[in-house]
Every structure is written in structure tokens, then in C-alpha cells.
Design a protein around this motif. Structure first.
Motif, PDB file in Angstrom:
ATOM      1  N   GLU A  49       0.829  -1.203   0.000  1.00  0.00           N
ATOM      2  CA  GLU A  49       0.000   0.000   0.000  1.00  0.00           C
ATOM      3  C   GLU A  49       0.867   1.258   0.000  1.00  0.00           C
ATOM      4  N   SER A  50       0.325   2.318  -0.536  1.00  0.00           N
ATOM      5  CA  SER A  50       0.981   3.617  -0.498  1.00  0.00           C
ATOM      6  C   SER A  50      -0.080   4.706  -0.603  1.00  0.00           C
ATOM      7  N   GLY A  51       0.340   5.936  -0.325  1.00  0.00           N
ATOM      8  CA  GLY A  51      -0.563   7.068  -0.484  1.00  0.00           C
ATOM      9  C   GLY A  51      -1.128   7.632   0.795  1.00  0.00           C
ATOM     10  N   GLY A  52      -0.843   7.001   1.919  1.00  0.00           N
ATOM     11  CA  GLY A  52      -1.332   7.524   3.185  1.00  0.00           C
ATOM     12  C   GLY A  52      -0.600   8.785   3.590  1.00  0.00           C
ATOM     13  N   GLY A  53      -1.111   9.412   4.641  1.00  0.00           N
ATOM     14  CA  GLY A  53      -0.474  10.622   5.135  1.00  0.00           C
ATOM     15  C   GLY A  53      -1.416  11.440   5.974  1.00  0.00           C
ATOM     16  N   LEU A  54      -1.037  12.700   6.176  1.00  0.00           N
ATOM     17  CA  LEU A  54      -1.830  13.626   6.961  1.00  0.00           C
ATOM     18  C   LEU A  54      -2.634  14.519   6.023  1.00  0.00           C
ATOM     19  N   CYS A  71      -2.737   0.152  -3.908  1.00  0.00           N
ATOM     20  CA  CYS A  71      -2.317  -1.176  -3.447  1.00  0.00           C
ATOM     21  C   CYS A  71      -1.779  -1.900  -4.673  1.00  0.00           C
ATOM     22  N   ALA A  72      -0.471  -2.032  -4.729  1.00  0.00           N
ATOM     23  CA  ALA A  72       0.181  -2.675  -5.862  1.00  0.00           C
ATOM     24  C   ALA A  72       0.453  -4.132  -5.533  1.00  0.00           C
ATOM     25  N   ALA A  73       0.047  -5.012  -6.429  1.00  0.00           N
ATOM     26  CA  ALA A  73       0.216  -6.447  -6.220  1.00  0.00           C
ATOM     27  C   ALA A  73       1.360  -6.988  -7.075  1.00  0.00           C
ATOM     28  N   SER A  74       1.972  -8.069  -6.561  1.00  0.00           N
ATOM     29  CA  SER A  74       3.103  -8.667  -7.273  1.00  0.00           C
ATOM     30  C   SER A  74       2.661  -9.565  -8.418  1.00  0.00           C
ATOM     31  N   GLY A  75       1.369  -9.854  -8.477  1.00  0.00           N
ATOM     32  CA  GLY A  75       0.856 -10.703  -9.533  1.00  0.00           C
ATOM     33  C   GLY A  75      -0.590 -10.393  -9.809  1.00  0.00           C
ATOM     34  N   ARG A  76      -1.203 -11.244 -10.589  1.00  0.00           N
ATOM     35  CA  ARG A  76      -2.591 -11.006 -10.967  1.00  0.00           C
ATOM     36  C   ARG A  76      -3.477 -11.056  -9.730  1.00  0.00           C
ATOM     37  N   ILE A  77      -4.426 -10.158  -9.692  1.00  0.00           N
ATOM     38  CA  ILE A  77      -5.351 -10.091  -8.571  1.00  0.00           C
ATOM     39  C   ILE A  77      -6.786 -10.297  -9.038  1.00  0.00           C
ATOM     40  N   PHE A  78      -7.609 -10.745  -8.148  1.00  0.00           N
ATOM     41  CA  PHE A  78      -9.011 -10.991  -8.453  1.00  0.00           C
ATOM     42  C   PHE A  78      -9.857 -10.090  -7.561  1.00  0.00           C
ATOM     43  N   SER A  79     -10.695 -10.630  -6.708  1.00  0.00           N
ATOM     44  CA  SER A  79     -11.475  -9.772  -5.820  1.00  0.00           C
ATOM     45  C   SER A  79     -10.559  -9.188  -4.747  1.00  0.00           C
ATOM     46  N   VAL A  81      -5.019  -1.720  -7.075  1.00  0.00           N
ATOM     47  CA  VAL A  81      -6.334  -1.305  -6.602  1.00  0.00           C
ATOM     48  C   VAL A  81      -6.163   0.038  -5.895  1.00  0.00           C
ATOM     49  N   TYR A  82      -7.184   0.871  -6.012  1.00  0.00           N
ATOM     50  CA  TYR A  82      -7.121   2.210  -5.442  1.00  0.00           C
ATOM     51  C   TYR A  82      -8.289   2.441  -4.480  1.00  0.00           C
ATOM     52  N   LEU A  83      -8.085   3.378  -3.579  1.00  0.00           N
ATOM     53  CA  LEU A  83      -9.174   3.871  -2.743  1.00  0.00           C
ATOM     54  C   LEU A  83      -9.080   5.393  -2.738  1.00  0.00           C
ATOM     55  N   GLN A  84      -9.995   6.023  -3.471  1.00  0.00           N
ATOM     56  CA  GLN A  84     -10.071   7.479  -3.495  1.00  0.00           C
ATOM     57  C   GLN A  84     -10.936   7.928  -2.336  1.00  0.00           C
ATOM     58  N   MET A  85     -10.385   8.769  -1.497  1.00  0.00           N
ATOM     59  CA  MET A  85     -11.097   9.222  -0.300  1.00  0.00           C
ATOM     60  C   MET A  85     -11.281  10.737  -0.371  1.00  0.00           C
ATOM     61  N   ASN A  86     -12.523  11.177  -0.421  1.00  0.00           N
ATOM     62  CA  ASN A  86     -12.858  12.595  -0.496  1.00  0.00           C
ATOM     63  C   ASN A  86     -13.650  13.025   0.741  1.00  0.00           C
ATOM     64  N   SER A  87     -13.749  14.315   0.943  1.00  0.00           N
ATOM     65  CA  SER A  87     -14.518  14.870   2.075  1.00  0.00           C
ATOM     66  C   SER A  87     -14.179  14.142   3.368  1.00  0.00           C
ATOM     67  N   MET A  88     -12.904  14.031   3.600  1.00  0.00           N
ATOM     68  CA  MET A  88     -12.450  13.210   4.715  1.00  0.00           C
ATOM     69  C   MET A  88     -12.770  13.841   6.061  1.00  0.00           C
ATOM     70  N   LYS A  89     -12.974  12.940   7.042  1.00  0.00           N
ATOM     71  CA  LYS A  89     -13.351  13.344   8.388  1.00  0.00           C
ATOM     72  C   LYS A  89     -12.331  12.809   9.391  1.00  0.00           C
ATOM     73  N   PRO A  90     -12.240  13.414  10.556  1.00  0.00           N
ATOM     74  CA  PRO A  90     -11.304  12.905  11.564  1.00  0.00           C
ATOM     75  C   PRO A  90     -11.536  11.428  11.895  1.00  0.00           C
ATOM     76  N   GLU A  91     -12.784  10.995  11.822  1.00  0.00           N
ATOM     77  CA  GLU A  91     -13.074   9.589  12.133  1.00  0.00           C
ATOM     78  C   GLU A  91     -12.598   8.623  11.051  1.00  0.00           C
ATOM     79  N   ASP A  92     -12.094   9.140   9.937  1.00  0.00           N
ATOM     80  CA  ASP A  92     -11.484   8.279   8.917  1.00  0.00           C
ATOM     81  C   ASP A  92     -10.036   7.930   9.280  1.00  0.00           C
ATOM     82  N   THR A  93      -9.511   8.538  10.328  1.00  0.00           N
ATOM     83  CA  THR A  93      -8.150   8.254  10.758  1.00  0.00           C
ATOM     84  C   THR A  93      -8.020   6.792  11.146  1.00  0.00           C
ATOM     85  N   ALA A  94      -7.057   6.103  10.533  1.00  0.00           N
ATOM     86  CA  ALA A  94      -6.860   4.676  10.762  1.00  0.00           C
ATOM     87  C   ALA A  94      -5.655   4.213   9.952  1.00  0.00           C
ATOM     88  N   ILE A  95      -5.288   2.975  10.179  1.00  0.00           N
ATOM     89  CA  ILE A  95      -4.353   2.309   9.272  1.00  0.00           C
ATOM     90  C   ILE A  95      -5.204   1.582   8.242  1.00  0.00           C
TER      91      ILE A  95
END
Length: 111
Positions: free
Chosen positions: A6-11, A22-30, A76-90
Motif C-alpha cells: 500500500e501507499s498514499g497515506g499521510g496527513l 495497493c500494488a500487487a506482485s501478480g494477478r489479482i481478483f477480488s 487497486v485504489y481507494l479514493q477518499m474525499n470529504s475526509m473526516k477525523p473519524e477516517d483516521t486509521a491504518i
């Protein structure tokens, strides 16, 4: 087995956006994105099938987060918009078919 990174996290400030990858080393499915706050169980955020069908398990992210994929890049990507403090997590990605997990990326939403 597939290795996930995974990459792209931060403040980010409340109301801001981040895109996780989320970059995979091989083919991914679900695939899935989860998140975990210290002291709490890891919770499912969203899933996407190999054909791109999505589901958002956490109602609090519907309309704000978007899961997507690039099969040519095994990513795989996760685009997160209108973020809230409660979205804070790993945030973790998971290959559902092989039950492999990434190492996680920290996301902090704070002013």
C-alpha cells in the motif's frame, strides 16, 4: 500467494482528499480495503470484484470513498474525499481469493 504494497497515506485536513494505492506482485481478483483504529477490530471498508463490481460495507464512506482497479497494473485504489477525523486509521488492502494482506498505510485526518 501475492505480495501487496500500500501507499498514499499521510496527513490530510478535514474535508481533504487522499488516494491510496495497493500494488500487487501478480494477478489479482477480488480485492478489499480495510481499516483499523488502535484498540478496535479491523473493519471492512469496500470490495471490488475482478470485473469491477463494487460494494461499500461501511455506510459512513458511501458517497465519499471510491474503490477502483487497474488490472493491467495489478493495482487497486481507494479514493477518499470529504475526509473526516473519524477516517483516521491504518488502511490495509487484501487479496480476498488468496487472503494476503498488505502492511498497511497510516491515514490521519486532522487540522
Amino acid at each position: 500467494q501475492v505480495r501487496l504494497v500500500e501507499s498514499g497515506g499521510g496527513l490530510v485536513q478535514p474535508g481533504g482528499s487522499l488516494r491510496l494505492s495497493c500494488a500487487a506482485s501478480g494477478r489479482i481478483f477480488s480485492m478489499a480495503w480495510y481499516r483499523q483504529v488502535p484498540g478496535k477490530e479491523r473493519e471492512l471498508v469496500a470490495t471490488i470484484t475482478s470485473s469491477g463490481i463494487t460494494n461499500y460495507a461501511d455506510s459512513s464512506v458511501k458517497g465519499r470513498f471510491t474503490i477502483s482497479r487497474d488490472n493491467a497494473r495489478n493495482t487497486v485504489y481507494l479514493q477518499m474525499n470529504s475526509m473526516k477525523p473519524e477516517d483516521t486509521a491504518i488502511y490495509y488492502c487484501r487479496s480476498i481469493n488468496t487472503n494476503n494482506w498488505g502492511q498497511g498505510t497510516q491515514v490521519t485526518v486532522s487540522s
